[in-house]
Scaffold this motif. Structure first.
Motif, PDB file in Angstrom:
ATOM      1  N   PRO A  48       0.831  -1.219   0.000  1.00 11.72           N
ATOM      2  CA  PRO A  48       0.000   0.000   0.000  1.00 11.72           C
ATOM      3  C   PRO A  48       0.855   1.255   0.000  1.00 11.72           C
ATOM      4  O   PRO A  48       2.065   1.210   0.260  1.00 11.72           O
ATOM      5  N   ILE A  49       0.214   2.371  -0.252  1.00 10.92           N
ATOM      6  CA  ILE A  49       0.881   3.662  -0.130  1.00 10.92           C
ATOM      7  C   ILE A  49       1.375   3.793   1.314  1.00 10.92           C
ATOM      8  O   ILE A  49       0.719   3.324   2.249  1.00 10.92           O
ATOM      9  N   SER A  50       2.544   4.378   1.502  1.00 12.90           N
ATOM     10  CA  SER A  50       3.111   4.469   2.854  1.00 12.90           C
ATOM     11  C   SER A  50       2.270   5.395   3.731  1.00 12.90           C
ATOM     12  O   SER A  50       1.590   6.294   3.241  1.00 12.90           O
ATOM     13  N   ASP A  51       2.354   5.167   5.036  1.00 11.72           N
ATOM     14  CA  ASP A  51       1.622   6.026   5.979  1.00 11.72           C
ATOM     15  C   ASP A  51       2.056   7.476   5.860  1.00 11.72           C
ATOM     16  O   ASP A  51       1.229   8.385   5.905  1.00 11.72           O
ATOM     17  N   GLY A  52       3.363   7.709   5.685  1.00 11.57           N
ATOM     18  CA  GLY A  52       3.855   9.074   5.553  1.00 11.57           C
ATOM     19  C   GLY A  52       3.293   9.767   4.327  1.00 11.57           C
ATOM     20  O   GLY A  52       2.909  10.941   4.376  1.00 11.57           O
ATOM     21  N   ALA A  53       3.220   9.047   3.209  1.00  8.93           N
ATOM     22  CA  ALA A  53       2.645   9.618   1.986  1.00  8.93           C
ATOM     23  C   ALA A  53       1.158   9.882   2.184  1.00  8.93           C
ATOM     24  O   ALA A  53       0.644  10.923   1.766  1.00  8.93           O
ATOM     25  N   ARG A  54       0.491   8.972   2.838  1.00 13.54           N
ATOM     26  CA  ARG A  54      -0.950   9.139   3.118  1.00 13.54           C
ATOM     27  C   ARG A  54      -1.179  10.400   3.948  1.00 13.54           C
ATOM     28  O   ARG A  54      -2.028  11.229   3.622  1.00 13.54           O
ATOM     29  N   HIS A  55      -0.403  10.557   5.010  1.00 15.64           N
ATOM     30  CA  HIS A  55      -0.546  11.737   5.873  1.00 15.64           C
ATOM     31  C   HIS A  55      -0.256  13.024   5.107  1.00 15.64           C
ATOM     32  O   HIS A  55      -0.975  14.022   5.259  1.00 15.64           O
ATOM     33  N   ALA A  56       0.804  13.022   4.295  1.00 15.43           N
ATOM     34  CA  ALA A  56       1.170  14.222   3.543  1.00 15.43           C
ATOM     35  C   ALA A  56       0.062  14.615   2.564  1.00 15.43           C
ATOM     36  O   ALA A  56      -0.273  15.799   2.446  1.00 15.43           O
ATOM     37  N   LEU A  57      -0.496  13.635   1.867  1.00 14.67           N
ATOM     38  CA  LEU A  57      -1.580  13.929   0.916  1.00 14.67           C
ATOM     39  C   LEU A  57      -2.801  14.494   1.637  1.00 14.67           C
ATOM     40  O   LEU A  57      -3.391  15.488   1.198  1.00 14.67           O
ATOM     41  N   LEU A  58      -3.171  13.880   2.750  1.00 15.70           N
ATOM     42  CA  LEU A  58      -4.321  14.373   3.513  1.00 15.70           C
ATOM     43  C   LEU A  58      -4.047  15.775   4.068  1.00 15.70           C
ATOM     44  O   LEU A  58      -4.919  16.648   4.003  1.00 15.70           O
ATOM     45  N   ASP A  59      -2.830  15.988   4.595  1.00 18.54           N
ATOM     46  CA  ASP A  59      -2.467  17.309   5.113  1.00 18.54           C
ATOM     47  C   ASP A  59      -2.528  18.380   4.023  1.00 18.54           C
ATOM     48  O   ASP A  59      -2.813  19.545   4.301  1.00 18.54           O
ATOM     49  N   ALA A  60      -2.265  17.968   2.768  1.00 16.26           N
ATOM     50  CA  ALA A  60      -2.308  18.908   1.648  1.00 16.26           C
ATOM     51  C   ALA A  60      -3.721  19.094   1.101  1.00 16.26           C
ATOM     52  O   ALA A  60      -3.926  19.857   0.158  1.00 16.26           O
ATOM     53  N   GLY A  61      -4.683  18.380   1.690  1.00 19.13           N
ATOM     54  CA  GLY A  61      -6.071  18.518   1.243  1.00 19.13           C
ATOM     55  C   GLY A  61      -6.405  17.699   0.016  1.00 19.13           C
ATOM     56  O   GLY A  61      -7.419  17.949  -0.642  1.00 19.13           O
ATOM     57  N   ASP A  98       6.731  12.640   9.376  1.00 23.35           N
ATOM     58  CA  ASP A  98       5.704  13.310   8.580  1.00 23.35           C
ATOM     59  C   ASP A  98       6.221  14.586   7.931  1.00 23.35           C
ATOM     60  O   ASP A  98       5.838  14.907   6.804  1.00 23.35           O
ATOM     61  N   GLU A  99       7.096  15.326   8.609  1.00 24.45           N
ATOM     62  CA  GLU A  99       7.648  16.550   8.022  1.00 24.45           C
ATOM     63  C   GLU A  99       8.484  16.229   6.784  1.00 24.45           C
ATOM     64  O   GLU A  99       8.456  16.965   5.791  1.00 24.45           O
ATOM     65  N   THR A 100       9.225  15.128   6.824  1.00 24.03           N
ATOM     66  CA  THR A 100      10.011  14.702   5.667  1.00 24.03           C
ATOM     67  C   THR A 100       9.096  14.432   4.478  1.00 24.03           C
ATOM     68  O   THR A 100       9.381  14.836   3.339  1.00 24.03           O
ATOM     69  N   TYR A 101       7.973  13.771   4.731  1.00 25.71           N
ATOM     70  CA  TYR A 101       7.012  13.487   3.661  1.00 25.71           C
ATOM     71  C   TYR A 101       6.337  14.758   3.159  1.00 25.71           C
ATOM     72  O   TYR A 101       6.109  14.903   1.953  1.00 25.71           O
ATOM     73  N   ARG A 102       6.010  15.677   4.049  1.00 28.83           N
ATOM     74  CA  ARG A 102       5.408  16.945   3.609  1.00 28.83           C
ATOM     75  C   ARG A 102       6.390  17.725   2.736  1.00 28.83           C
ATOM     76  O   ARG A 102       6.000  18.312   1.718  1.00 28.83           O
ATOM     77  N   SER A 103       7.657  17.742   3.112  1.00 27.33           N
ATOM     78  CA  SER A 103       8.677  18.422   2.300  1.00 27.33           C
ATOM     79  C   SER A 103       8.825  17.747   0.941  1.00 27.33           C
ATOM     80  O   SER A 103       8.959  18.422  -0.090  1.00 27.33           O
ATOM     81  N   CYS A 104       8.791  16.439   0.934  1.00 31.41           N
ATOM     82  CA  CYS A 104       8.864  15.679  -0.311  1.00 31.41           C
ATOM     83  C   CYS A 104       7.672  16.025  -1.203  1.00 31.41           C
ATOM     84  O   CYS A 104       7.834  16.285  -2.401  1.00 31.41           O
ATOM     85  N   LEU A 105       6.478  16.045  -0.622  1.00 25.15           N
ATOM     86  CA  LEU A 105       5.276  16.366  -1.389  1.00 25.15           C
ATOM     87  C   LEU A 105       5.357  17.796  -1.938  1.00 25.15           C
ATOM     88  O   LEU A 105       4.961  18.040  -3.084  1.00 25.15           O
TER      89      LEU A 105
END
Length: 181
Positions: A84-97, A162-169
């Motif tokens: 599945p999509i990683s938890d960090g990617a999931r959180h970043a996508l949701l945080d980005a709306g 999660d911050e690493t994933y948000r920066s990546c996104l």
């Protein structure tokens, strides 16, 4: 060279070796695209297909809104099929709306290997880094003219917070904005 870059290069090299062992036609006539009529199919490719490439596909799909002339999918060079999509990617996508919807059901994402069929069908294949793009060109030379990479290499956030994933996104979003203005 950082340990993260060395790890990524090693994974890409292993994937390139595995893909090159498959027979790749070099003079086969290209078939017609099988996507929806008038739709451009964009395939983003990273290493494991659980972080960067699915986030890139979902960013582009979310940006298209009602425009159905473009659709993005993702694949990996060396995925664990079905992961599945990683938890960090999931959180970043949701945080980005970026919501998982019927039209863009990213919560149901499962990792898949890039293959000849997708290379044939896609109008554009985007390596998340230049190393991914080079591995794709090496493994699928027939499709070299439709392979490119993000404007800047996107570091692998796998295992980060999660911050690493948000920066990546954010880096992915910026790159997509440059590729698809």
């Amino acid at each position: 060279m950082s340990a993260a870059v060395e790890t990524e290069l090693s994974a890409v090299a292993e994937a390139e070796k595995a893909m090159s062992e498959r027979a790749v036609p070099t003079e086969e006539k290209k078939e017609e695209k099988t996507g929806a009529e008038g739709e451009r199919l964009i395939c983003f490719v990273c290493t494991g297909n659980t972080c960067r490439s699915p986030m890139a596909a979902e960013v582009l799909n979310a940006r298209r809104g009602e425009d159905r002339s473009i659709r993005a999918v993702s694949r990996g060079l060396a995925p664990v099929p079905g992961a599945p999509i990683s938890d960090g990617a999931r959180h970043a996508l949701l945080d980005a709306g970026i919501e998982s919807t019927e039209d863009n059901p990213w919560q149901q994402h499962r990792a898949e290997q890039i293959d000849e069929e997708m290379m044939r069908r896609a109008d554009l294949i985007v390596g998340i880094s230049s190393t991914h793009a080079l591995a794709l060109i090496s493994a699928f030379p027939l499709y070299a003219e439709k392979i490119t990479s993000m404007p800047r290499d996107i570091a692998d956030p796998y295992g980060g917070d999660d911050e690493t994933y948000r920066s990546c996104l954010a880096a992915i979003s910026d790159g997509i904005g440059e590729l698809f203005p």
